[in-house]
Write a protein that holds these residues in place. Structure first.
Motif, mmCIF file in Angstrom:
data_model
loop_
_atom_site.group_PDB
_atom_site.id
_atom_site.type_symbol
_atom_site.label_atom_id
_atom_site.label_comp_id
_atom_site.label_asym_id
_atom_site.label_seq_id
_atom_site.Cartn_x
_atom_site.Cartn_y
_atom_site.Cartn_z
ATOM 1 N N ARG A 145 0.824 -1.210 0.000
ATOM 2 C CA ARG A 145 0.000 0.000 0.000
ATOM 3 C C ARG A 145 0.858 1.260 0.000
ATOM 4 O O ARG A 145 1.934 1.296 0.597
ATOM 5 C CB ARG A 145 -0.922 0.018 1.222
ATOM 6 N N VAL A 146 0.350 2.281 -0.689
ATOM 7 C CA VAL A 146 1.038 3.572 -0.720
ATOM 8 C C VAL A 146 0.333 4.528 0.236
ATOM 9 O O VAL A 146 -0.795 4.280 0.683
ATOM 10 C CB VAL A 146 1.055 4.153 -2.151
ATOM 11 N N SER A 147 0.991 5.638 0.546
ATOM 12 C CA SER A 147 0.455 6.575 1.534
ATOM 13 C C SER A 147 -0.684 7.411 0.956
ATOM 14 O O SER A 147 -0.845 7.526 -0.266
ATOM 15 C CB SER A 147 1.568 7.513 2.014
ATOM 16 N N GLN A 197 1.070 -0.481 -12.388
ATOM 17 C CA GLN A 197 2.470 -0.487 -12.800
ATOM 18 C C GLN A 197 3.351 0.167 -11.739
ATOM 19 O O GLN A 197 4.404 -0.371 -11.376
ATOM 20 C CB GLN A 197 2.629 0.253 -14.133
ATOM 21 N N LEU A 198 2.923 1.316 -11.231
ATOM 22 C CA LEU A 198 3.710 2.029 -10.227
ATOM 23 C C LEU A 198 3.858 1.208 -8.950
ATOM 24 O O LEU A 198 4.941 1.149 -8.356
ATOM 25 C CB LEU A 198 3.057 3.378 -9.904
ATOM 26 N N VAL A 199 2.771 0.568 -8.531
ATOM 27 C CA VAL A 199 2.816 -0.235 -7.308
ATOM 28 C C VAL A 199 3.686 -1.473 -7.508
ATOM 29 O O VAL A 199 4.500 -1.827 -6.652
ATOM 30 C CB VAL A 199 1.396 -0.617 -6.865
ATOM 31 N N LYS A 212 7.178 -0.675 -7.365
ATOM 32 C CA LYS A 212 7.514 -0.085 -6.065
ATOM 33 C C LYS A 212 8.033 1.345 -6.192
ATOM 34 O O LYS A 212 9.018 1.736 -5.557
ATOM 35 C CB LYS A 212 8.542 -0.969 -5.339
ATOM 36 N N ILE A 213 7.348 2.113 -7.031
ATOM 37 C CA ILE A 213 7.701 3.523 -7.199
ATOM 38 C C ILE A 213 6.919 4.315 -6.156
ATOM 39 O O ILE A 213 5.818 4.817 -6.411
ATOM 40 C CB ILE A 213 7.399 4.013 -8.629
ATOM 41 N N VAL A 214 7.458 4.383 -4.957
ATOM 42 C CA VAL A 214 6.769 5.047 -3.858
ATOM 43 C C VAL A 214 7.200 6.497 -3.713
ATOM 44 O O VAL A 214 6.563 7.269 -2.992
ATOM 45 C CB VAL A 214 7.007 4.305 -2.528
ATOM 46 N N ASP A 215 8.284 6.886 -4.387
ATOM 47 C CA ASP A 215 8.698 8.287 -4.375
ATOM 48 C C ASP A 215 7.733 9.086 -5.245
ATOM 49 O O ASP A 215 7.505 8.733 -6.416
ATOM 50 C CB ASP A 215 10.119 8.424 -4.905
ATOM 51 N N VAL A 216 7.166 10.150 -4.687
ATOM 52 C CA VAL A 216 6.136 10.914 -5.396
ATOM 53 C C VAL A 216 6.683 11.519 -6.681
ATOM 54 O O VAL A 216 6.042 11.452 -7.735
ATOM 55 C CB VAL A 216 5.542 12.013 -4.488
ATOM 56 N N ASP A 217 7.859 12.110 -6.624
ATOM 57 C CA ASP A 217 8.426 12.751 -7.807
ATOM 58 C C ASP A 217 8.678 11.739 -8.920
ATOM 59 O O ASP A 217 8.450 12.028 -10.103
ATOM 60 C CB ASP A 217 9.730 13.477 -7.457
ATOM 61 N N ALA A 218 9.133 10.553 -8.557
ATOM 62 C CA ALA A 218 9.346 9.510 -9.564
ATOM 63 C C ALA A 218 8.020 9.061 -10.162
ATOM 64 O O ALA A 218 7.923 8.812 -11.372
ATOM 65 C CB ALA A 218 10.076 8.321 -8.933
ATOM 66 N N ALA A 219 6.983 8.973 -9.320
ATOM 67 C CA ALA A 219 5.656 8.600 -9.822
ATOM 68 C C ALA A 219 5.116 9.665 -10.777
ATOM 69 O O ALA A 219 4.532 9.340 -11.826
ATOM 70 C CB ALA A 219 4.697 8.394 -8.654
ATOM 71 N N LEU A 220 5.310 10.935 -10.423
ATOM 72 C CA LEU A 220 4.841 12.020 -11.290
ATOM 73 C C LEU A 220 5.558 11.996 -12.639
ATOM 74 O O LEU A 220 4.951 12.280 -13.674
ATOM 75 C CB LEU A 220 5.053 13.367 -10.598
ATOM 76 N N ALA A 221 6.830 11.655 -12.628
ATOM 77 C CA ALA A 221 7.582 11.560 -13.884
ATOM 78 C C ALA A 221 7.005 10.465 -14.776
ATOM 79 O O ALA A 221 6.885 10.636 -16.001
ATOM 80 C CB ALA A 221 9.058 11.290 -13.597
#
Length: 494
Positions: free
Chosen positions: A168-170, A195-197, A200-209
């Motif tokens: 789970r993400v925050s 895909q993001l989960v 394991k792309i939990v960094d917000v900036d990386a997810a936004l990219a």
């Protein structure tokens, strides 16, 4: 209540509850529409009766006709009339068949007459509007917009709750991502979330990219729009302190928190002034600061006719940009884009220019326009009046402190150590130089050093300084005219 403030699901439910017999829904999102209709049916009839669904490939997939092979659309509509069951019926492919099956218009009018005197509705869905004249008075047209941040947040929250604790993400992650995924369909957002989960792309900036990249791939189909995926660091711009401060101070305005607080976001800025002084680069850094995608509107392609009539290509490009919002839309050399340079404006240019002015006044708030101009004095007054752009910045030749910053940035970029050079003296010698001329000089010096098999030196820079004639000497009259025009009209960017 203003209709624009009503959520799409509420508007659809109210239309069904009002007893509209024939509803045409414009949407690509069939699964989302099915879910909305299921909820509306339960509210309308008070039970869990199914929504009838029909496609040209499978016939009825739910409802009383599911056990029949009714692939013919006219027969399927006749069956709906004969069954006389109070329900909502969704037929997905009919508009694509109108031209080849003219009898469909008559069949739909019969359904309309039948449902006008009893509960139930016929819903026809298609990605585009294709209503024959014979149905124009019977059809209630409803366009289903892409899901907003609240709807996406609810969907992502439900998906997130289905994962195990370790996956789970925050809530903060969900808030930021749901705001950024506006412009994607619910299915696209769902697939991207998985895909993001999974990665394991939990960094917000990386997810936004990753989200911005997904939007870029979708917009590649719109050939008059160029998606800029490269990130530009605002700290790599020398000078322009007031412009950079303006951009950084508005970093949090394109967020869900600002949207919830009903903060008015800026509509756009117009950067005008001396060519080669960083206007385009500054425009390209704005999305990086704000965490938004950058789209360049290519007016040359629009006016070329290669993508249809210019007016049609313009409308398509603008709608695509709106669908990708929140986004920064970059229009470079706007005076040339609309044909004001050298009196080259045509009727097509002026029609699009008129549409642009109206659009700037009425456009969605989360499309920010970053425009540049070299010859601002030839633009009509209605372009630069307050209300179109939030701020007009005049980008003049860099002063000594800015020239030192620019030198430091480019010497570092060419592998040199700025501390080994007398930057103050170099900046003094280059009085009246543009940022582009300083960059080109450092590049040329680096090439000379590389050719000789050594590191760049102070003498390399001095040698190339005296090989370049700056723009301020060749076009001094035009630069003075720009300064006179901008006085009391624009804010200095430096």
């Amino acid at each position: 209540m203003n209709e624009s403030s009503v959520k799409p699901s509420e508007q659809l439910s109210r239309t069904l509850a009002a007893g509209s017999p024939l509803i045409y829904v414009v949407t690509w999102e069939e699964e989302r529409l099915e879910q909305m209709l299921a909820r509306a049916s339960q509210e309308l009839f008070g039970d869990d009766r199914p929504v009838w669904q029909w496609t040209a490939a499978l016939g009825f997939t739910s409802g009383p006709g599911a056990d029949r092979q009714l692939l013919d659309p006219v027969e399927a509509l006749s069956f709906v009339v004969s069954e006389s069951v109070d329900a909502i019926c969704l037929m997905k492919d009919l508009p694509a068949l109108f031209e080849s099956r003219p009898a469909l218009v008559r069949a739909l009018r019969d359904v309309y007459d039948h449902l006008s005197v009893r509960p139930g509705s016929m819903v026809v869905s298609h990605p585009s509007i294709n209503i024959p004249p014979g149905l124009s008075k019977e059809v209630y047209l409803l366009e289903l917009p892409l899901p907003d941040a609240d709807e996406l947040r609810g969907m992502l929250g439900s998906l997130n709750s289905g994962f195990g604790e370790e996956q789970r993400v925050s809530d903060e992650w969900l808030d930021r991502v749901s705001y950024a995924t506006q412009g994607l369909s619910s299915n696209e957002t769902r697939d991207l979330f998985h895909q993001l989960v999974s990665e394991k792309i939990v960094d917000v900036d990386a997810a936004l990219a990753e989200i911005n990249l997904a939007k870029a791939q979708l917009l590649m189909k719109e050939n008059c729009l160029e998606v800029i995926t490269k990130k530009y660091d605002i700290d790599k711009i020398g000078g322009l302190s007031k412009l950079k401060s303006w951009v950084i101070s508005r970093q949090k305005l394109f967020t869900k928190e600002a949207q919830a607080a009903r903060i008015d976001v800026p509509a756009g800025i117009l950067m005008m002034g001396v060519s080669g002084c960083g206007k385009s680069l500054a425009a390209k850094t704005i999305p990086s600061v704000w965490g938004l995608p950058l789209i360049r509107l290519d007016m040359n392609k629009i006016m070329s006719g290669g993508w249809g009539a210019p007016e049609v290509a313009w409308e398509r490009a603008i709608r695509a940009a709106e669908n990708a919002a929140p986004v920064v839309l970059w229009i470079d050399e706007i005076e040339n884009s609309f044909g004001f340079l050298n009196d080259s404006a045509t009727s097509g240019n002026m029609t699009i220019f008129s549409s642009f002015l109206t659009w700037m006044q009425e456009k969605p708030a989360n499309v920010f326009v970053a425009a540049t101009a070299n010859r601002i004095e030839i633009l009509p007054p209605e372009m630069i009046r307050k209300g179109r752009f939030d701020q007009l910045f005049f980008v003049d030749l860099p002063e000594a402190p800015a020239r030192i910053d620019i030198l430091r940035i480019h010497i570092l970029g060419q592998g040199g150590d700025p501390e080994e050079f007398d930057l103050n003296h170099l900046a003094k010698v280059m009085n009246g130089w543009t940022a582009a001329e300083i960059e080109q000089m450092v590049r040329a010096a680096r090439i000379d050093a590389f050719t000789d098999g050594r590191e760049i030196t102070y003498d390399d820079l001095i040698h190339n300084i005296y090989r370049i004639v700056p723009l301020s000497k060749t076009m001094s009259e035009q630069l003075n005219a720009l300064r006179i025009w901008s006085h009391n009209r624009a804010t200095k960017a430096h």
